[in-house]
Design a protein around this motif. Structure first.
Motif, short mmCIF file in Angstrom:
data_model
loop_
_atom_site.label_atom_id
_atom_site.label_comp_id
_atom_site.label_asym_id
_atom_site.label_seq_id
_atom_site.Cartn_x
_atom_site.Cartn_y
_atom_site.Cartn_z
N TYR A 145 -6.87 -2.05 -2.48
CA TYR A 145 -7.21 -3.07 -1.49
C TYR A 145 -7.75 -4.34 -2.16
O TYR A 145 -7.50 -5.45 -1.67
CB TYR A 145 -8.23 -2.52 -0.49
N ARG A 171 0.82 -1.20 0.00
CA ARG A 171 0.00 0.00 0.00
C ARG A 171 0.87 1.27 0.00
O ARG A 171 0.67 2.18 -0.79
CB ARG A 171 -0.91 -0.03 1.23
N LYS A 197 -7.40 -3.66 5.32
CA LYS A 197 -7.46 -2.26 5.78
C LYS A 197 -7.05 -2.16 7.25
O LYS A 197 -6.29 -1.27 7.64
CB LYS A 197 -8.88 -1.71 5.59
N LYS A 225 8.20 9.46 2.42
CA LYS A 225 7.85 8.68 1.24
C LYS A 225 8.56 9.09 -0.05
O LYS A 225 8.57 8.34 -1.02
CB LYS A 225 6.33 8.74 1.02
N TYR A 271 -3.31 -2.67 7.58
CA TYR A 271 -2.55 -1.50 7.15
C TYR A 271 -2.58 -0.40 8.22
O TYR A 271 -1.57 0.22 8.55
CB TYR A 271 -3.10 -0.97 5.82
N ASP A 311 1.20 1.60 -3.84
CA ASP A 311 -0.16 2.15 -4.01
C ASP A 311 -1.12 1.11 -4.58
O ASP A 311 -1.99 1.43 -5.39
CB ASP A 311 -0.15 3.39 -4.92
N HIS A 342 -8.02 8.36 -4.15
CA HIS A 342 -7.82 6.91 -4.07
C HIS A 342 -6.35 6.53 -4.11
O HIS A 342 -5.94 5.53 -3.55
CB HIS A 342 -8.58 6.21 -5.19
N ALA A 343 -5.57 7.35 -4.81
CA ALA A 343 -4.13 7.03 -4.94
C ALA A 343 -3.37 7.37 -3.66
O ALA A 343 -2.28 6.87 -3.42
CB ALA A 343 -3.53 7.78 -6.11
N PRO A 393 -2.06 7.36 0.06
CA PRO A 393 -2.01 6.38 1.13
C PRO A 393 -2.92 6.80 2.28
O PRO A 393 -2.99 7.99 2.60
CB PRO A 393 -0.56 6.39 1.58
N ASP A 394 -3.64 5.83 2.84
CA ASP A 394 -4.61 6.16 3.89
C ASP A 394 -3.91 6.58 5.17
O ASP A 394 -2.81 6.14 5.44
CB ASP A 394 -5.46 4.94 4.20
N TYR A 395 -4.56 7.36 5.92
CA TYR A 395 -4.18 7.73 7.29
C TYR A 395 -2.90 8.57 7.39
O TYR A 395 -2.68 9.19 8.40
CB TYR A 395 -3.97 6.48 8.17
#
Lengths: 187, 169
Positions: free
Chosen positions: A150, A143, A165, B39, A168, A147, B22-23, B25-27
């Motif tokens: 999911y 991720r 999720k 990064k 991660y 990238d 969407h691309a 990174p989460d959080y």
């Protein structure tokens, strides 16, 4: 070299006549992507080189049994990931160090490595990923660095999107905490 | 009109923003600012021309493909059953605290090291200490993955082991 679609490559691989060409195209298309995925897991070029070669040998042996139920690249990632994790487990068994010693040794080895050009913070990030369980480490790298979606990660690992999720999220928290505890702000 | 926009700018804007969302990174930005700041670059280097050389190595050292007979599939299924049996015994040994069965642990270690497809699923089971319904862990594995796994078990066995399994089954 022109880049071919997965469908064209798989069609070549399905025929005995064009198999060699198809395999060459597959290596050409995916070697860098898989190499970097492996390298981020094993860290050292010589190790990544061994693992990528083993990965493609496995791909060569089993590509005929690939039935196109999943995406080609998630199937390749699955093989590469498992090869890398198997390699890491063997390395861990050989070294038999405690976690603190292992992280210190890793830091020293990276600093001495000709194929590593990172600063202290980047070494800390690598050390932080080493405290994660194998699956979390894979999820994090796919991720954070690749990238990957999911859904695709779910195909690679064979577990649900929800579990990925959560995994991660936990990985990010652990790494951030490790960085907070270990970054020397005086530098 | 002094300012001009590209054609269909506003029609495409929402889609472009969502693509970027969407691309991302989460959080990271909210929960992990230190990680987010790291990064930008990769610290890893490869030797010059490595990927060209790798392509050549892989082109010149391809293993011979094995011809698969009915025996192959029989052995694959037998080996998988053997793996499941060994694995179940090991889980029982762990739960009863009897972990000094070295031979059994060695066998399980052997399969763990030499299988590469569902290893992660097996690790999940070990981590979860083998709950009441282990089969559910394997639900996500499709036919491709299963056949790949069966093949991998066979590929890693030596001739003597293959002969022994053929004899047993």
């Amino acid at each position: 070299m022109k880049e071919y679609s997965d469908e064209q490559i798989l069609d070549d691989l399905a025929s005995d006549e064009n198999f060699d060409r198809g395999f060459g195209l597959l290596v050409h298309k995916y070697q860098e992507q898989l190499y970097w995925h492996i390298r981020r897991l094993v860290h050292f070029h010589e190790d990544a080189d061994d693992v990528i070669q083993n990965t493609f040998i496995k791909v060569f042996r089993h590509i005929k049994s690939f039935k196109r139920e999943s995406k080609l690249y998630t199937w390749l990632y699955r093989i590469a990931s498992n090869e890398a994790i198997s390699f890491l487990k063997k390395r861990k068994k050989r070294r038999s160090l405690g976690q603190t010693e292992m992280l210190e040794q890793l830091g020293q080895d990276l600093k001495a490595d000709n194929y590593f050009d990172g600063e202290e913070a980047e070494i800390l990030l690598i050390q932080a990923t080493e405290i994660l369980p194998s699956r979390q480490k894979l999820v994090f790298r796919m991720r954070y660095n690749d990238d990957m979606s999911y859904d695709d990660m779910s195909e690679v690992l064979g577990i649900t999107v929800g579990a990925i999720k959560a995994s991660y999220h936990h990985a990010v928290k652990k790494i951030e905490n490790y960085l907070k505890e270990n970054i020397d702000y005086a530098e | 009109m002094p300012n001009k926009l590209p054609k269909d700018y506003f029609k495409q804007l929402h889609g472009r923003i969502m693509q970027n969302v969407h691309a991302m990174p989460d959080y990271l930005e909210e929960d992990a600012p230190l990680l987010n700041g790291l990064k930008a670059r990769s610290p890893y280097i490869v030797p010059k021309d490595y990927f060209n050389e790798l392509e050549n190595i892989l082109s010149n050292n391809r293993p011979k493909l094995r011809t698969r007979s009915l025996t192959f599939y029989r052995i694959a299924v037998a080996a998988s059953f053997a793996l499941l049996i060994y694995f179940s015994f090991d889980a029982l040994a762990l739960s009863s605290g009897n972990t000094d069965d070295l031979a059994l642990n060695e066998i399980v270690s052997y399969y763990m090291e030499n299988s590469y497809l569902i290893e992660q699923d097996m690790m999940d089971i070990l981590e979860e200490e083998f709950d009441d319904n282990p089969v559910s862990y394997f639900d996500g594995i499709g036919d491709d993955a299963l056949e790949l796994y069966l093949s991998s078990v066979i590929d890693e066995l030596g001739d003597e082991e293959l002969a022994l399994i053929e004899e047993l089954y």
